[in-house]
Every structure is written in C-alpha cells, then in structure tokens.
Design an enzyme around this catalytic site. Structure first.
Site, PDB file in Angstrom:
ATOM      1  NE  ARG A   1      -4.142  -2.008   1.831  1.00 27.91           N
ATOM      2  CZ  ARG A   1      -4.996  -2.512   2.690  1.00 27.91           C
ATOM      3  NH1 ARG A   1      -4.822  -2.317   3.993  1.00 27.91           N
ATOM      4  NH2 ARG A   1      -6.026  -3.243   2.277  1.00 27.91           N
TER       5      ARG A   1
ATOM      6  CE1 TYR B   1      -2.494  -0.385  -7.881  1.00 31.36           C
ATOM      7  CE2 TYR B   1      -2.643  -1.969  -9.661  1.00 31.36           C
ATOM      8  CZ  TYR B   1      -2.025  -0.894  -9.072  1.00 31.36           C
ATOM      9  OH  TYR B   1      -0.938  -0.324  -9.684  1.00 31.36           O
ATOM     10  CD  GLU B   2      -1.949  -4.450  -3.352  1.00 31.92           C
ATOM     11  OE1 GLU B   2      -2.266  -4.871  -2.229  1.00 31.92           O
ATOM     12  OE2 GLU B   2      -1.484  -5.189  -4.235  1.00 31.92           O
ATOM     13  N   GLY B   3      -6.807  -2.566  -2.028  1.00 29.57           N
ATOM     14  CA  GLY B   3      -7.821  -1.980  -1.151  1.00 29.57           C
ATOM     15  C   GLY B   3      -8.246  -0.636  -1.706  1.00 29.57           C
TER      16      GLY B   3
ATOM     17  CD  GLN C   1      -6.097   1.530   1.709  1.00 27.75           C
ATOM     18  OE1 GLN C   1      -5.346   1.669   2.666  1.00 27.75           O
ATOM     19  NE2 GLN C   1      -6.318   0.350   1.155  1.00 27.75           N
TER      20      GLN C   1
END
Length: 598
Positions: free
Chosen positions: A298, A439-441, A446
C-alpha cells in the site's frame, strides 16, 4: 511523448529533510547508508530509469502483454530491461543480507522505486509484487521455505505474486472458495480460481512464486478461516533446480483501461488434480500474513500516485513551454506566446508541481517511519514509529493515488485537445493512474481503515502526537515572508483536522454510518494538512540553506514558493471539509434506493 528524467535533486532533498536522512543513517541497522551512498544510488537509478525503462513505456502501452499458447509474452524489450534490473542488484536494496539483500533503508528503496514507476508504471509492478512476497515469506515462512525461495526472490531471478481476489469475492476476501487439501507429506493440493493477479504469468523469469490464500478442511467461515500457501509455477527440486510444471496456469488476461504491459491474469489452480503448495505460517492465519504484504504494497501503491504525477507533470511542463498560442494579457499586441505564460496554465502547472511534491514528501515520511520502527534501539521508539507508519499508510495509499489521477487529468487539460489524442502519449498517464485508487484496497476501504482502526490505536496517541508536532512546528514559523504566510493556513488546517478526528473518535457503533460517511473527506483533509506541513518543513530547510549561501538558489527558492502555493491554494478547500465530515450520513441516505432512478 517526452522523455522522463528522474527528479533526483528533489528526491534527495526530500530524503535529507523530510526523512531526516542523517538520523536514519545514525541507526545501527543503517550505519552504512551514508549520504554519499544515498546520492550515488539515486543517481544510478535515474540513469537506468531514463535510459532503459522509460523508453519502453509507450511500447508497452501499444503492444500490451499477450497470452500465447498458455504463456504470457511481454512487449518488446521488457525481458531485456528486467535482466538489466536484476543484474544491477536493484531488487534487493532493502532486504535482509542473509538472503542476498543490501539491508538499506526502505525509504531509499522507495525513492528508487519512484524512478522505475514514473519511467514505466506497468514494468514497475512486477518487482513491486515480488517485494511484497519477500516480506511475507521473511516474516512468516518456515526456515525450509526461506531457504528454497528467498534468495531467488531477493535477487529478482524469480518473481512473486499475491493471490487474493476471486470472482465472487471482490474486496470481501473472507468469501473466497479456493481449497487446500493436505497431501500427508507436509504439502497441500490447491484448487480454485484467482482473478486480477498482477504479473501472474510472464516469460521474464524462469519461475514465479505465487502466494495464495485458500481454505483448509474444516476451517472457520470468513476471514478467520483463511490460510496462506506458497505455490510455485515450477516445483523446486532438492538441489534447487527446477522440476516439473505445477498445476497452475493463466487462462486469460484482462483487457484494461491502462497499464497494458502489466499482465493481469486469471489463474486456475488444480485443473489436473491439484497445484502443489506449502503452508506459510500457521493454519487459519493467512490474512495476518497477507497484511504483511499488503501494508508494504500500500505504501508502494501510494508511491505510484507520486510517480505517475511526476511523469505527467514533466510532460505537461515541456508542452507548455513549446506550445505557442494567444497573446500575453499584459502584452496583447505582441502576438502569441508559449502557453506557460498564461495564468490558467500556470495555475494548473503549479497545482501539479505542488501536489506531486506534497505526496512525495508524505510517502517518504511514511517510509522513514517504517525504517525507524525497524531500526530504533528502544522498544518505546520502535512502537511510536510503527504507530506513525500504521497511521499514515492508508493516507499515503489513498491521498497520493487520488492526487495522481487529478494531476494526470490536469496534464491532459494543459495539452487541450491534443491531450485527448492518444498519439501525444499524455493520455496514457491518466489511464495508467486510474487503477491505483482501486487495487490493494480501494481508497474507500483505506478511509474506513483510517477512521475505523487507525484513529483508535493506542487510544489515539499516534494521531495526537503527530498533530502536536505539526502545531509545534507552526508555532516556530516566522511571522513574515513566505514562511510567515504559510502559518495561518497550517493553523486553520490542523485545527480543522483535530476537530474532525475528535468528532470521528467520539462516534460509537450506533453512529457507524456517520463515521463511514465522513471517512473519505477526513482522509482527504488528513493528506492535505500533512502534505502542507511536510512541504513547509522542506521550505524551512530551503530557507536555512539560502541563508548559508548554499548552491542552487533557484531550486531552494522554488521549494519555498511551492510550499506557500500549496498552503494558500490547495489546503483551504481541504480544511473546509470539516463541515461535510461532521454532518453525518443523513443526506447520504436521504433518497430511498428506488429514488435514485427517479
């Protein structure tokens, strides 16, 4: 499309001032990371990024990766460029020397990663995913797994992937259905399908190491019943040589808006009886292991927002200097001038420059906190640094990637109609940037992580300490000049941010919707205030160097003016988000579902 030149001077300045490089170098773990070494590493990375990786950016966008006879073929030049990257030892900068790494600070590795990412975002994703796999195996893998895989991964001779998402699950990882059945010899048979697997297959390395989340027999439902497995593309023999092909294959590639050269794969495990894998860490603790990868990733994804913004800014600046159109308002009879002379173009370029430098400072400051969490000698100092790193990670990921999209959009606007034409190349940056907030949350996730988990850590001590540091800094600013002009905007910003944090922290479970409704604007405010503060830190350092008759007065003066621009032009709208943050969720649910189509 213009060429890319790594902003080595600004990268080094940010490491020196925002990261306080001398104090990082003073930590026993990083005593070899001298200023001279840092400078040399950045300069060499700049050469590789500009001369080898950047020229492939447009080629990769046009050609894309293709699935041919069951194997992914990357665009022309990618395999050769990756070999130069590996031969240069770049993949192991920050990793454990026990496995062939160089043990340098994460903040330096992140700065180097910026140059690859700005040069060619699609290319940079391959080593970024490998780095996450290294983190997970180094922290949670058995000694046997480390011995088999880490040296090859650290060198970059093999690459790694993260396998979370499934068609029916999306961001709800707890809904995954991939199965793992014990073989009775310590290995497992993995079966299932994973989607959106970045660099899930390619021909640039001889092996690919997949870290896969799956369920074991009798595992609890939801995220508590997930385990992690290492599943190589090719099995590894006892002597370290490669054996037979494992039962995992790429069945299709996604056709995407951007990052065309990065193969986003649908991977099928177990069509021929089961892919062989080995458990990483304890059973049913896969999500904990994966978060080791994801937290690292992240910060790197936040850096993608920085990098793509820098690339777009450089291209827009070059065009604005060359494109002649319309007269200067102050000299209406002199004919056309380069558009950089026009006020609105100046507004856009200054917004791009200030935003990019602010999120660079934020990402590097986040990385420096990670370094201190690993390198500080006392438990108290390590805990404080880790708390700061955890607090900042969702902000870095979301705020930097949001600004990356905004800056690349502004680059198209600077070009005008020519920016909408693919041949100029500037549209590629916008298309490439758009994935990073997803992506990556997603950035909404977040924001929820920030308000739902990070604000409450240690009873709120981490954000209160950060905010107090900002207040103390503002109190020490001079009362006049550019630095004095920054002070009142920072005062307003930190006051609004603290009020918002207190309000959100006071909500209980019955007010969960109100908290969720304010999460995204709060993260935006958090990023803007922190970014403004860090630019002001740079401005103070620049001012001191000017007083000492330092060289490069133009660069130092620009740092001061850019910090003031951000404080005066970009921070106030973020400060005004206090109202929307604290108004709750009433208007978000004011319409019934059927009313949305009315």
């Amino acid at each position: 499309m213009t060429s890319y030149t790594a902003p080595a001077k600004d990268i080094q300045f940010t490491l020196e001032t925002v990261c306080d490089w001398s104090s990082i170098n003073a930590l026993p773990a990083f005593e070899e990371a001298t200023h001279d070494l840092m400078t040399a590493v950045i300069e060499e990375a700049a050469k590789l990024s500009a001369n080898v990786i950047a020229p492939l950016n447009r080629i990769g966008d046009l050609e894309g990766s293709k699935l041919v006879d069951g194997t992914v073929k990357t665009p022309a030049g990618f395999k050769e460029a990756y070999r130069q990257y590996v031969d240069g030892g770049w993949n192991g900068l920050s990793f454990n020397p026990e496995w062939g790494g160089q043990g340098l600070p994460f903040s330096l590795a992140l700065a180097v990663q910026e140059t690859w990412t700005a040069a060619n975002m699609a290319f940079s994703l391959c080593p970024m995913l490998t780095q996450g796999a290294i983190e997970a195996l180094d922290h949670h893998g058995s000694d046997d797994l480390k011995a088999i895989y880490l040296e090859k991964l650290v060198s970059g001779e093999w690459t790694g992937t993260m396998n979370l998402t499934e068609p029916q699950a999306g961001s709800d990882v707890g809904a995954l259905k991939t199965r793992a059945e014990p073989n009775g010899d310590g290995s497992w048979k993995i079966s299932g399908q994973k989607i959106f697997i970045t660099w899930g297959d390619h021909e640039m390395t001889e092996n690919i190491v997949h870290l896969v989340l799956a369920r074991t027999p009798g595992a609890p439902s939801g995220s508590k019943g997930i385990s992690m497995f290492v599943v190589p593309k090719f099995l590894v023999n006892e002597d370290g040589s490669l054996g037979k092909r494992n039962d995992v294959k790429c069945v299709s590639l996604e056709h995407k808006l951007g990052i065309h050269a990065s193969p986003t794969c649908v991977l099928q495990f177990g069509d021929e009886g089961g892919a062989i894998g080995w458990m990483v860490g304890d059973e049913n603790r896969g999500m904990r292991n994966m978060f080791t990868m994801m937290n690292h990733a992240r910060v790197n994804v936040g850096l993608q927002g920085v990098a793509i913004a820098e690339r777009a800014y450089q291209q827009a600046l070059s065009y604005a200097r060359e494109r002649v159109q319309s007269a200067d308002l102050m000299q209406p009879n002199k004919g056309g001038v380069p558009i950089i002379r026009h006020a609105d173009v100046r507004r856009m370029l200054m917004t791009m420059k200030a935003s990019t430098e602010a999120v660079r400072a934020l990402a590097y400051y986040n990385a420096a906190a990670v370094d201190r969490a690993h390198g500080c000698e006392s438990d108290e100092d390590r805990a404080a640094a880790q708390g700061l790193a955890d607090l900042l990670t969702p902000v870095t990921k979301a705020y930097a990637t949001d600004l990356g999209v905004e800056v690349t959009s502004l680059a198209i606007q600077v070009y005008g109609g020519m920016g909408y034409i693919e041949e100029t190349g500037v549209a590629q940056h916008f298309r490439d940037a758009r994935i990073a907030p997803i992506y990556e949350g997603t950035n909404g996730i977040q924001a929820m992580d920030l308000v739902g988990r990070k604000l409450s850590m240690a009873g709120g001590a981490h954000w209160r300490n950060l905010f107090q540091n900002i207040r103390d800094f503002v109190a020490d600013l001079p009362g006049s000049g550019d630095l004095g002009a920054i002070a009142p905007y920072l005062e307003d910003g930190i006051e609004a941010l603290q009020n918002a944090a207190v309000w959100l922290s006071g909500n209980d479970a019955s007010e969960a919707r109100d908290t969720a409704g304010g999460a995204a604007p709060f993260l935006r405010m958090f990023g803007a205030v922190t970014g403004a503060w860090l630019l002001a830190v740079e401005a103070v350092a620049a001012s001191k160097r000017l007083e000492d008759d330092a060289e490069d007065a133009a660069f130092l003066t620009a740092k001061i003016k850019t910090a003031r621009f951000f404080a005066e032009q970009i921070l106030p709208p973020a400060t005004a988000l206090l109202g929307p943050i604290t108004r709750g969720s009433e208007m978000l649910y004011a319409l019934d579902e059927e009313d949305f189509s009315a």
